[in-house]
Design a protein around this motif. Structure first.
Motif, PDB file in Angstrom:
ATOM      1  N   VAL A  89       0.841  -1.199   0.000  1.00 45.80           N
ATOM      2  CA  VAL A  89       0.000   0.000   0.000  1.00 45.80           C
ATOM      3  C   VAL A  89       0.878   1.252   0.000  1.00 45.80           C
ATOM      4  O   VAL A  89       0.654   2.183  -0.783  1.00 45.80           O
ATOM      5  N   TYR A  90       1.876   1.257   0.864  1.00 49.57           N
ATOM      6  CA  TYR A  90       2.752   2.424   0.969  1.00 49.57           C
ATOM      7  C   TYR A  90       3.536   2.652  -0.323  1.00 49.57           C
ATOM      8  O   TYR A  90       3.689   3.791  -0.776  1.00 49.57           O
ATOM      9  N   GLU A  91       4.034   1.563  -0.906  1.00 50.56           N
ATOM     10  CA  GLU A  91       4.909   1.661  -2.077  1.00 50.56           C
ATOM     11  C   GLU A  91       4.161   1.604  -3.400  1.00 50.56           C
ATOM     12  O   GLU A  91       4.799   1.645  -4.464  1.00 50.56           O
ATOM     13  N   CYS A  92       2.846   1.486  -3.357  1.00 51.05           N
ATOM     14  CA  CYS A  92       2.068   1.467  -4.594  1.00 51.05           C
ATOM     15  C   CYS A  92       2.478   2.667  -5.450  1.00 51.05           C
ATOM     16  O   CYS A  92       2.623   3.785  -4.941  1.00 51.05           O
ATOM     17  N   GLU A  93       2.662   2.451  -6.717  1.00 48.72           N
ATOM     18  CA  GLU A  93       3.211   3.489  -7.581  1.00 48.72           C
ATOM     19  C   GLU A  93       2.280   4.671  -7.792  1.00 48.72           C
ATOM     20  O   GLU A  93       2.702   5.732  -8.259  1.00 48.72           O
ATOM     21  N   VAL A  94       0.997   4.487  -7.457  1.00 49.47           N
ATOM     22  CA  VAL A  94       0.030   5.573  -7.577  1.00 49.47           C
ATOM     23  C   VAL A  94      -0.666   5.758  -6.225  1.00 49.47           C
ATOM     24  O   VAL A  94      -0.575   4.896  -5.348  1.00 49.47           O
ATOM     25  N   PRO A  95      -1.355   6.876  -6.024  1.00 48.75           N
ATOM     26  CA  PRO A  95      -2.041   7.100  -4.748  1.00 48.75           C
ATOM     27  C   PRO A  95      -3.062   6.011  -4.431  1.00 48.75           C
ATOM     28  O   PRO A  95      -3.738   5.491  -5.328  1.00 48.75           O
ATOM     29  N   VAL A  96      -3.176   5.687  -3.143  1.00 51.72           N
ATOM     30  CA  VAL A  96      -4.146   4.697  -2.667  1.00 51.72           C
ATOM     31  C   VAL A  96      -5.146   5.392  -1.753  1.00 51.72           C
ATOM     32  O   VAL A  96      -4.765   6.029  -0.764  1.00 51.72           O
ATOM     33  N   VAL A  97      -6.429   5.264  -2.085  1.00 51.81           N
ATOM     34  CA  VAL A  97      -7.514   5.787  -1.256  1.00 51.81           C
ATOM     35  C   VAL A  97      -8.137   4.609  -0.517  1.00 51.81           C
ATOM     36  O   VAL A  97      -8.609   3.653  -1.139  1.00 51.81           O
ATOM     37  N   ALA A  98      -8.127   4.646   0.807  1.00 50.62           N
ATOM     38  CA  ALA A  98      -8.755   3.600   1.608  1.00 50.62           C
ATOM     39  C   ALA A  98     -10.186   4.001   1.925  1.00 50.62           C
ATOM     40  O   ALA A  98     -10.431   5.101   2.424  1.00 50.62           O
ATOM     41  N   ALA A  99     -11.135   3.123   1.620  1.00 50.50           N
ATOM     42  CA  ALA A  99     -12.553   3.361   1.912  1.00 50.50           C
ATOM     43  C   ALA A  99     -12.932   2.464   3.085  1.00 50.50           C
ATOM     44  O   ALA A  99     -13.042   1.255   2.938  1.00 50.50           O
TER      45      ALA A  99
END
Length: 253
Positions: A89-99
């Motif tokens: 999640v932290y290193e995902c290459e694009v932004p991560v939105v947690a719902a």
């Protein structure tokens, strides 16, 4: 049941977790989640990832019953699986939105604490029940959501904090009615995905690069104490006494 990935809109990948009854993930589930998030981030067509869950709550941590049944092998597997999922999640290459809806406990805090943005429903609660479950960990990630002294109070007492409280601290972007959560998360993801894809990836790398805390090293340090509690017998003693409810299967980690 399991982890699935879909593309509800152009530029958006939805990673959905579904492990009934309470989304307490088994060892294989944590690795599957890590693989799904990494794959979504690597996809050049993806500009934003939304991480969500079905069922009674967002995440109840690791599956304690699996650890009790399989012992040290499952504990090591859960440690490694959580480490990989949080890092993905932290290193995902694009932004991560947690719902986030319902309970977000233990490993759930690890996931959302490493996300870029959190959207939560009014019924969402966040906490680390580690001391009640014979484990230690994810304080690294709770520290990204609340101030230090509140972190310690929550950690020592195993209490939870509401979405509204986290919104007041600035760590939750928006609080919505439960039936509007997914649409609110997609609305934000849509706004992010409208940006230039290459520039978004550079922005994510830049923000991670200026982070004051090395979350991978910090969390790995915490995991050593979870293992020490296990081999010393403290973890088993505590786990044998915990009650029923959502914690019946879920732990922290």
């Amino acid at each position: 049941m399991g982890v699935s990935t879909s593309s509800p809109e152009k530029g958006i990948s939805l990673v959905l977790v579904d492990f009934p009854p309470v989304n307490a993930l088994p060892v294989t589930g944590w690795f599957a989640l890590a693989d799904a998030v990494r794959a979504a981030g690597r996809d050049p067509a993806t500009r934003c990832v939304v991480l969500a869950a079905r069922g009674r709550g967002f995440n109840a941590g690791v599956d304690i019953k699996e650890i009790q049944a399989r012992g040290g092998e499952a504990l090591v597997g859960a440690n490694r699986g959580c480490f990989e999922a949080f890092a993905a999640v932290y290193e995902c290459e694009v932004p991560v939105v947690a719902a986030v809806r319902g309970f977000c406990l233990g490993g759930g805090v690890g996931l959302v604490g490493n996300a870029d943005v959190i959207v939560a429903s009014e019924d969402a609660v966040f906490g680390l029940p580690e001391l009640d479950r014979g484990a230690l960990g994810a304080a690294t990630h709770l520290a990204r959501l609340v101030p230090q002294h509140l972190l310690r109070a929550l950690y020592y007492t195993a209490r939870t904090v509401s979405a509204a409280e986290l919104h007041a601290h600035g760590s939750v972007w928006r609080v919505t009615p439960p039936d509007e959560l997914e649409s609110a998360a997609l609305e934000l993801a849509r706004e992010i995905a409208a940006k230039d894809g290459e520039l978004l990836r550079l922005a994510k790398a830049a923000l991670n690069g200026i982070d004051p805390v090395d979350v991978r090293r910090s969390y790995r340090f915490e995991q050593g104490f979870t293992y020490e509690a296990s081999v010393g017998g403290v973890a088993d003693r505590v786990r044998d006494t915990f009650g029923s409810g959502a914690g019946e299967r879920g732990s922290g980690e």
